[in-house]
Design an enzyme around this catalytic site. Structure first.
Site, mmCIF file in Angstrom:
data_model
loop_
_atom_site.group_PDB
_atom_site.id
_atom_site.type_symbol
_atom_site.label_atom_id
_atom_site.label_comp_id
_atom_site.label_asym_id
_atom_site.label_seq_id
_atom_site.Cartn_x
_atom_site.Cartn_y
_atom_site.Cartn_z
ATOM 1 N N GLU A 108 -6.494 -8.172 -0.071
ATOM 2 C CA GLU A 108 -6.845 -8.156 1.348
ATOM 3 C C GLU A 108 -8.319 -7.815 1.506
ATOM 4 O O GLU A 108 -8.824 -6.886 0.881
ATOM 5 C CB GLU A 108 -6.066 -7.072 2.103
ATOM 6 N N GLU B 208 0.823 -1.215 0.000
ATOM 7 C CA GLU B 208 0.000 0.000 0.000
ATOM 8 C C GLU B 208 0.857 1.266 0.000
ATOM 9 O O GLU B 208 0.838 2.049 0.959
ATOM 10 C CB GLU B 208 -0.946 0.012 1.196
HETATM 11 C C1 GLA Z 1 -3.926 -2.676 5.156
HETATM 12 C C2 GLA Z 1 -2.542 -3.285 5.273
HETATM 13 C C3 GLA Z 1 -2.496 -4.482 6.157
HETATM 14 C C4 GLA Z 1 -3.332 -4.286 7.391
HETATM 15 C C5 GLA Z 1 -4.733 -3.947 6.977
HETATM 16 C C6 GLA Z 1 -5.677 -3.776 8.140
HETATM 17 O O1 GLA Z 1 -4.674 -3.131 4.133
HETATM 18 O O2 GLA Z 1 -2.003 -3.606 4.022
HETATM 19 O O3 GLA Z 1 -1.145 -4.696 6.515
HETATM 20 O O4 GLA Z 1 -2.794 -3.264 8.170
HETATM 21 O O5 GLA Z 1 -4.711 -2.726 6.298
HETATM 22 O O6 GLA Z 1 -6.990 -3.526 7.721
#
Ligand code: GLA
Length: 663
Positions: A303, A150
């Protein structure tokens, strides 16, 4: 490049074994098998574990882990750990720490404390990336590379300032050109030497909008350089079929994801709708449509959460069935991978109350049972969907540069939140059961029957010409308010709207913009407008579809239309926007996959299948076309005439063999 492995949709999640004693790993591998996990993402935040001291390389644990996973038939999406440098990097090299707008250091103690333009950071990131790639690039468990995590950091420090100047030099060549583009005649902002050029740091009052816009562009590009450098390193040491990705945040302002996606083999995204949001399903659909469009085909849900997240004010679990519904929805809308953050819920650290596939309740947990069901169903669906497309005849236009330019201070209304406007338009299509792609305003749009523009405040000349050519070529265009206002440098177009667009829509003059207060509406006859209104006069002979009634704009056009080009100078309330778009689409012969679909049931075609996804809690019956027999690929049940869906129910329908063609 394909996402699926040996024809299987990927199913799994982030796995952080460095947080657990090794005895737990064997249990993890066993339970992963039980849950139908095909692959896990490893190493995202493992920099300090691999390199606890400068130059150290502790790979033994990772060797054992990858071998263990491989022995259980579980693949690995291997991450470069460069999103979270160890504390020693910041201590020894403070210039690797980013600075905020006030010049304050962003310290270690959380994550993502890296200065994207720091040469020292980039050197260390490259070194660990290359060593990982050399060691594991040909490991039999490796399925994919996951670069960083991210990408989202901003940096206003001195090294970033130098990199910003280099970026501007490459763009403008001369200071004269920069001064012209930034409009520095305003407020004595003329820059005389390159040293006068700085990031948009804290200032007394409104900052230069063109400088802010270029800084956003630069930041997206600088982060992308970090990504590309690591991508090229891992590619060099891996077989050609191993794809490379980095996970996007959904509709996130900081990255021009159109540009980034072009640099990826697989486009992946993290999606966390609030389980309490009654339109959470629409939000998922919007992000899926956007990511699929960036990928131009199958994409990866990198995710999602099996239950609650930990970063909202109040973090709600997912009621039984919602995880399954939203997972199958992602597949319906083109995902070839359904993954989570994270496999096993942490017991320590800032995310110990963020759910995992295997939560604190362990293998007896309700949520784990649902995870296992999803794993099994994805395996069932794999052969029917992997690699297939989601057909769409509608495109929604979206552009980060316009978003950046249109959301700065000093504009007519701070109540207009770009992403909310995009969401309102997508929602209208979703509620009308119309499947849409997203597209960039300069993309070739000729494959679409209908193109909608929620709002593109900034349009380049190429984009304007593209829209005009699209309509001339027979396309139907529906365009929202405050569009075509500025050029590529954020300079207001003469007349307040590009003349070619005024001609296209039949707008003679844009006199003033009349933004509305929160909850204020304007009467447009058949419907109420929200957020915004415009004082326009129409060119002679142009059809005024709806006019303002009463108030300062009484009698002036709210919606006007010249042939196939529609312009909406306000945001109609949801039911009105939905029926307007449904009617325009029907006029272009674009219809939902089934007629008479009940509210809350999403119907999407993918490959030869028809997905019916019920976002509500009661029972609902969907009427199927007469005389066609269907089989539910998941339950095996036969359906003719209708199918009933219970709470969060899903049917994945294939036409029975005697039928013809696709579902
Ligand atoms: C992001 C991050 C993860 C985690 C999630 C929690 O998507 O990439 O490492 O912290 O948030 O929702």
């Amino acid at each position: 490049m394909t996402i699926a492995h040996e024809g299987r949709l990927l199913f799994g999640g982030d796995y952080n074994p460095e947080q657990w004693p090794e005895e737990v790993w064997a249990d993890d591998a066993r339970l992963m098998k039980e849950a139908g996990v095909t692959s896990v993402t490893v190493g995202v935040f493992a920099w300090a574990r691999i390199e606890p001291r400068p130059g150290a390389r502790e790979f033994g644990w990772l060797d054992r882990l990858l071998d263990l996973l491989h022995a259980h038939g579980i693949g690995v999406v291997l991450a470069t750990p460069t999103a979270s440098p160890p504390p020693w990097l910041g201590r020894l090299h403070p210039e690797t720490l980013p600075r905020d707008e006030d010049g304050r250091t962003v310290w270690w103690g959380s994550r993502q404390q890296f200065a994207h333009s720091s040469a020292v950071y980039r050197r260390h990131a490259a070194a660990i990336t290359e060593d990982l790639a050399v060691r594991y690039g040909r490991h039999p468990a490796l399925r994919m590379w996951h670069i960083n995590n991210e990408y989202c950091t901003f940096d206003y420090g001195d090294e970033a300032a130098r990199a910003f100047r280099d970026w501007l030099r490459a763009k403008y060549d001369t200071l004269d050109a920069l001064n012209a583009a930034w409009g520095t005649a305003f407020w004595s902002q003329h820059v005389e030497t390159w040293e006068d050029v700085i990031p948009p740091r804290r200032a007394q009052y409104l900052r230069n909008p063109a400088q802010l816009l270029d800084f956003r562009r630069f930041t997206s590009d600088a982060l992308m350089e970090c990504y590309v450098a690591e991508r090229d390193l891992v590619r060099r040491h891996s077989p050609a079929h191993i794809p490379v990705t980095t996970n996007f945040m959904p509709l996130w302002v900081g990255q021009d994801a159109w540009a980034w996606a072009a640099q990826e083999d697989v486009v992946s995204v993290d999606v966390y709708p609030d389980p309490r949001d009654p339109l959470g399903g629409q939000y998922n659909a919007m992000i899926a449509d956007m990511t699929r469009s960036q990928a131009r085909g199958p994409w990866m849900l990198m995710e999602q959460a099996a239950g609650p997240v930990n970063w909202r004010g109040v973090n709600h679990p997912k009621p039984a069935g919602l995880n399954r519904l939203w997972s199958l929805q992602a597949v319906a809308r083109g995902a070839d991978a359904v993954c989570y953050f994270q496999w096993r819920q942490s017991r320590q650290g800032a995310e110990k109350f963020h759910s995992g596939m295997l939560g604190h309740a362990g293998e007896e947990g309700r949520s784990f049972a649902e995870v296992k069901r999803i794993g099994a169903e994805l395996a069932q669906l794999s052969s029917e969907v992997t690699g297939t497309q989601v057909p769409s005849q509608i495109a929604v236009l979206h552009d980060w540069h316009s978003w950046w330019a249109g959301t700065q201070d000093g504009r007519p209304s701070t109540r207009v939140v770009y992403e909310d406007v995009v969401r309102a338009w997508h929602r209208a299509l979703w509620e009308a059961h119309l499947t849409a792609d997203f597209a960039h305003p300069e993309h070739d749009l000729s494959a679409y029957e209908v193109v909608v523009v929620p709002q593109l405040y900034l349009l380049t000349d190429a984009a304007v010409e593209n829209l005009v050519a699209y309509v001339r070529g027979g396309g139907t265009l529906v365009c929202g308010f405050f569009t075509g206002t500025a050029d590529a440098d954020d300079r207001v177009r003469p007349g307040g709207m590009d003349a070619r667009l005024r001609e296209l829509f039949g707008i003679r003059t844009v006199h003033e913009w009349w933004p509305l207060e929160d909850r204020e509406t304007v009467d447009c006859g058949e419907f109420a407008g929200t957020l915004w209104s415009e004082e326009l006069t129409a060119a002679p002979g142009v059809e005024v579809v709806a006019a303002y009634r009463g108030g300062d704009l009484d009698g002036l056009p709210a919606v006007l239309r010249r042939g196939r080009a529609w312009y909406l100078s306000t945001l109609p309330e949801p039911p009105a926007l939905r029926s307007l778009l449904a009617n325009v689409a029907a006029g272009a012969d674009v219809r939902p996959p089934l007629s008479g679909l009940p509210a809350g049931v999403e119907a999407v075609r993918r490959g030869g299948l028809l997905f019916l996804l019920h976002h509500g809690r009661g029972d609902v019956t969907v009427t199927l076309p007469d005389g066609t027999a269907y089989r539910d690929v998941l339950s095996g049940a036969a359906h003719t005439g209708s199918v009933t869906l219970g709470r969060f129910g899903v049917a994945v329908l294939a036409r029975e063999a005697r039928g013809h063609g696709a579902a």
